[in-house]
Design an enzyme around this catalytic site. Structure first.
Site, mmCIF file in Angstrom:
data_model
loop_
_atom_site.group_PDB
_atom_site.id
_atom_site.type_symbol
_atom_site.label_atom_id
_atom_site.label_comp_id
_atom_site.label_asym_id
_atom_site.label_seq_id
_atom_site.Cartn_x
_atom_site.Cartn_y
_atom_site.Cartn_z
ATOM 1 N N CYS A 138 0.799 -1.227 0.000
ATOM 2 C CA CYS A 138 0.000 0.000 0.000
ATOM 3 C C CYS A 138 0.836 1.284 0.000
ATOM 4 O O CYS A 138 0.315 2.345 -0.330
ATOM 5 C CB CYS A 138 -0.932 0.011 1.213
ATOM 6 S SG CYS A 138 -2.213 -1.258 1.164
ATOM 7 N N HIS B 57 12.015 0.055 6.314
ATOM 8 C CA HIS B 57 11.646 -1.338 6.027
ATOM 9 C C HIS B 57 11.922 -2.190 7.264
ATOM 10 O O HIS B 57 13.054 -2.288 7.708
ATOM 11 C CB HIS B 57 12.435 -1.870 4.833
ATOM 12 C CG HIS B 57 11.761 -3.009 4.139
ATOM 13 N ND1 HIS B 57 11.447 -4.193 4.782
ATOM 14 C CD2 HIS B 57 11.322 -3.155 2.858
ATOM 15 C CE1 HIS B 57 10.853 -5.005 3.935
ATOM 16 N NE2 HIS B 57 10.755 -4.400 2.762
ATOM 17 N N HIS C 168 -0.781 19.839 7.639
ATOM 18 C CA HIS C 168 -1.840 18.888 7.304
ATOM 19 C C HIS C 168 -1.282 17.468 7.356
ATOM 20 O O HIS C 168 -0.100 17.245 7.083
ATOM 21 C CB HIS C 168 -2.392 19.171 5.904
ATOM 22 C CG HIS C 168 -2.793 20.594 5.684
ATOM 23 N ND1 HIS C 168 -3.979 21.121 6.145
ATOM 24 C CD2 HIS C 168 -2.146 21.614 5.053
ATOM 25 C CE1 HIS C 168 -4.049 22.396 5.806
ATOM 26 N NE2 HIS C 168 -2.949 22.713 5.148
ATOM 27 N N HIS D 141 -2.631 7.332 5.139
ATOM 28 C CA HIS D 141 -3.121 6.235 4.304
ATOM 29 C C HIS D 141 -4.447 5.713 4.860
ATOM 30 O O HIS D 141 -4.521 5.303 6.028
ATOM 31 C CB HIS D 141 -2.085 5.110 4.283
ATOM 32 C CG HIS D 141 -2.588 3.835 3.695
ATOM 33 N ND1 HIS D 141 -3.119 3.761 2.424
ATOM 34 C CD2 HIS D 141 -2.641 2.581 4.202
ATOM 35 C CE1 HIS D 141 -3.487 2.516 2.181
ATOM 36 N NE2 HIS D 141 -3.211 1.782 3.232
ATOM 37 N N HIS E 17 -14.413 6.222 3.756
ATOM 38 C CA HIS E 17 -15.860 6.086 3.627
ATOM 39 C C HIS E 17 -16.302 6.128 2.167
ATOM 40 O O HIS E 17 -17.110 5.310 1.731
ATOM 41 C CB HIS E 17 -16.547 7.209 4.408
ATOM 42 C CG HIS E 17 -18.045 7.105 4.423
ATOM 43 N ND1 HIS E 17 -18.843 7.725 3.496
ATOM 44 C CD2 HIS E 17 -18.885 6.444 5.270
ATOM 45 C CE1 HIS E 17 -20.122 7.463 3.756
ATOM 46 N NE2 HIS E 17 -20.169 6.688 4.816
ATOM 47 N N ASN F 138 -10.300 1.387 0.916
ATOM 48 C CA ASN F 138 -8.839 1.286 0.873
ATOM 49 C C ASN F 138 -8.450 0.953 -0.566
ATOM 50 O O ASN F 138 -8.596 -0.174 -1.019
ATOM 51 C CB ASN F 138 -8.357 0.195 1.829
ATOM 52 C CG ASN F 138 -6.846 0.040 1.837
ATOM 53 O OD1 ASN F 138 -6.136 0.634 1.027
ATOM 54 N ND2 ASN F 138 -6.341 -0.776 2.752
#
EC number: 2.3.1.-
Length: 462
Positions: A168, A247, A334, A338, A367, A371
């Protein structure tokens, strides 16, 4: 004595960093985002709760317990009624997808976003010097990047990269690759295409940890245009100022918390374990230790040294110290988080001491679009833009997590006031809604009634 030494080291690091930034050429080592375009499609691809129930009931491997689990997950996921599904799932072919289904899904997202991006920016496909495509779960031959080059007849010396298996947070990995290429190729244009292949990866088994992905992931993606040409500075929307990639794959639990595999019945899917939250927190900690000194002002760095020293002595989680002891808004304005799920958004918000205003863009994106994997960050950014939050000089902190386990974060500087309604244009006036409660809760409230435990799956299907 140790504390004062820490403050001295932080101060020295800050001075050296500023000197390096000024004198070692970072002024010309720039990465500007000129435009971005998120994917949206037609209403016949929407996967509301009713449609989701029909898809679930098509899976003959499920019993009543699995059915209840899925419906309860849908209700609590934070996902609304207007997200998009792959076409083969809508048409009932999720158990036997074809290669054509897979490629058509990619073509739809690629060419919708790229056609609009080229039209909006006025940049020709033949002007593109670097192309990076990231799709984790599909690797075709020729590559997906080659598919784009063929469609748009791009030039023969284009530098093309095709990333798979990066999860992702892959879009920030792709942007980092572009940034590295910009050090070699001057006054270049680059395209990053970020999406995920969901159609051929719909899980049709009955393991709960693998069924979660069907509830959370939805169709979406984004194409972005970048340049390092200073002549385009005044046309840019954002400038990349900092990026840190972490990682945590050396840890076995972290490596296995998000993983593609086959269940005992041979059904392939994506397993999300309960250890994901812990892995995300640990990777986030490592990332923040490197990133925060780059983005916070000196007085906050001194506070950071104090918090780190005090909380490490007390052997408490450093993220709690970050949330309670640091004013992150002294370095950023801001927070672009994710939209991986409600737990991810809540966890980051609690860790960093963020307000509901800060979390709103991520919650609303989850919403409205679900995802969308690597493309999700750009829907969140689009929400901020559509709500006219982003003003010239503002700094946007992007936070992403992905399988591996990875945490990739960066900071963008807003180059001019941006207020395009973009992919949100048809619904931005409806957000935030009065309630995020799923209408399924009222219509199917019986699912939590233990007195109806005698029901069979056949009774529900009738």
């Amino acid at each position: 004595m140790e504390f004062f030494m820490a403050i001295y080291i932080v101060f020295l690091f800050h001075v050296l960093f500023q000197l390096c930034k000024r004198f070692l050429g970072q002024k010309n080592d720039c990465c500007y985002m000129l435009n971005y375009e998120c994917y949206t499609t037609t209403d016949d691809r929407k996967l509301d709760t009713e449609s989701s129930c029909r898809v679930v009931l098509r899976n003959k491997n499920l019993g009543l317990e699995e059915y209840k689990f899925l419906l309860q997950t849908m209700v609590s996921s934070g996902i609304g009624e207007e997200t998009y599904s792959p076409k083969n799932v809508i048409l009932g072919r999720e158990e036997n997808p074809s290669l054509i289904d897979s490629l058509e899904e990619m073509d739809d997202i690629f060419f919708y976003t790229l056609d609009n991006l080229f039209a909006k920016s006025g940049i020709s496909p033949q002007d593109i010097d670097i192309l990076v495509v990231n799709v984790s779960l599909l690797s075709s031959v020729p590559s997906l990047a080659a598919r784009i080059i063929n469609r748009y007849e791009m030039k023969s010396d284009i530098k093309a990269f095709n990333l798979s298996g990066m999860g992702c947070s892959a879009s920030l990995i792709a942007i980092d690759l572009v940034r590295q290429q910009f050090k070699i190729h001057k006054k270049a244009f680059a395209i990053v295409v970020s999406t995920e292949s969901l159609g051929p990866n719909w899980y049709c088994g009955k393991e709960k940890s693998m069924m979660l992905s069907n509830c959370l992931f939805r169709s979406g993606g984004c194409s972005m245009l970048f340049t390092n040409n200073p002549d385009f500075k005044n046309r840019a929307l954002f400038k990349l100022t900092s990026m840190v990639r972490t990682h945590f794959g050396s840890n076995d639990d972290a490596y296995q918390c998000c993983i593609q595999l086959e269940d005992n019945q041979g059904y392939r899917g994506f397993r999300l374990t309960k250890k994901l939250t812990k892995a995300a927190a640990q990777a986030f900690i490592i990332n923040l230790r490197v990133l925060l000194p780059k983005i916070l002002p000196l007085w906050e760095l001194i506070q950071y040294a104090f918090v780190f020293y005090r909380w490490s002595k007390e052997k408490k989680p450093i993220l709690e110290g970050v949330g309670s002891g640091l004013n992150l808004k002294s370095g950023v304005d801001h927070f672009c988080i994710h939209p991986g799920g409600r737990a991810v958004i809540d966890g980051v918000g609690k860790s960093l001491g963020l307000t509901e205003y800060d979390l709103e863009p991520a919650r609303m994106t989850l919403h409205r679009f679900g995802n969308t994997s690597a493309g999700g960050l750009w829907y969140v950014l689009g929400y901020m833009e559509a709500k006219k939050r982003l003003k010239k000089g503002d700094r946007v902190f992007m936070i992403s997590f992905g399988a591996g386990f990875k945490c990739n974060n960066c900071v963008w500087q807003v180059m001019r006031d941006v207020e395009d309604a973009n992919v949100w244009k048809d619904c931005i006036d409806k957000y935030p809604p009065e309630t995020l409660v799923n209408p399924f809760t009222e219509k199917y409230g019986w699912i939590n009634d233990e007195r109806l435990s005698f029901l069979r799956i056949e009774d529900i299907q009738r």
